[in-house]
Write an enzyme that holds these catalytic residues in place. Sequence first.
Site: not given
Length: 316
Positions: A101, A121, A123-124, A126, A263
Amino acid sequence: RRPLGAMPAARARSRTPPRQADARGGASGGRPLEAVLALAVRAAREAGAVIKQAWWAAGGSEVKDTKSNAVDLVTETDQRCEDLVNSIFRGSYPDDRIIGEESAGSEKYEPLTDAPTWTIDPIDGTTNFVHRFAQSCVIIAYLEAKEPKVAVIFDPVADELFWATKGGGAYLENPAVGKRRLQAAATTSLAKALVSMEVGYGRDEASVALVPGALAALLGAGVRSIRMAWSTGLNMAYVAAGRFNAAFEHGDWERGQGPKIWDFAAGKLIVAEAGGVTRDLTSGGRGELDLMGRSQFSACTPELAEEILALLAKEP
């Protein structure tokens, strides 16, 4: 007994789940999926340790930058975690494509090929991380022939690890229950369903209008309840685990809004291996989830999926 992928301080080591019938080879060169899973779990846990340390740090996390608009946030921890995961994968598979990402550049939007590919990802969720709302995770998927073969979703604050291999089932591991095979709920009626939907990052008129329209359609049809937790990865993992009965998020490339492959690639496999279904919301749910699309829809049963998709199609 050490949890899957947990590492001693001296060196990284991870324990893989029991061998499954389809977990030994993939479509591209027969790469053992157990080895891929072990590496993905190691990377997710190492990134999770960085997130957890930052979570409890004095002063919290400062926003480093924004992306699509002022509410689409990036933190220093996002970048640190993606760099860490990239280095782990490059060390074992230097020629694989990596779609991250934060750092993959414009090539991350290029079409998928049959070559081994990782999506990351770091930190999905954030925004949740910035505000210390405990709904964030690391998401990693491994694809061969344009389809997810290994999926890992790790919530470091809850210490919950969701994973799946193609044909090998989906699992959850946490300290309270150990390892359990995931099975999506058998719910077929909206009246008995807990549904997750998202407001997304869009603040334009068209994007904003989608939210009350979907909310009114579900409430008017008698849905049991609705949640907005703002983590695509955990939303899909929760569908697989039976915590949610369905989850969706609107989006399309024309508006430049909605989730992307990093995601939901992992969630697509985890939901499928748990017996659930995924759909392409952009096409009205008529097709399978498009990994290069910008929307996500998942449900525990085809019957519930059809009921919800029919309602969303009637939105004004």
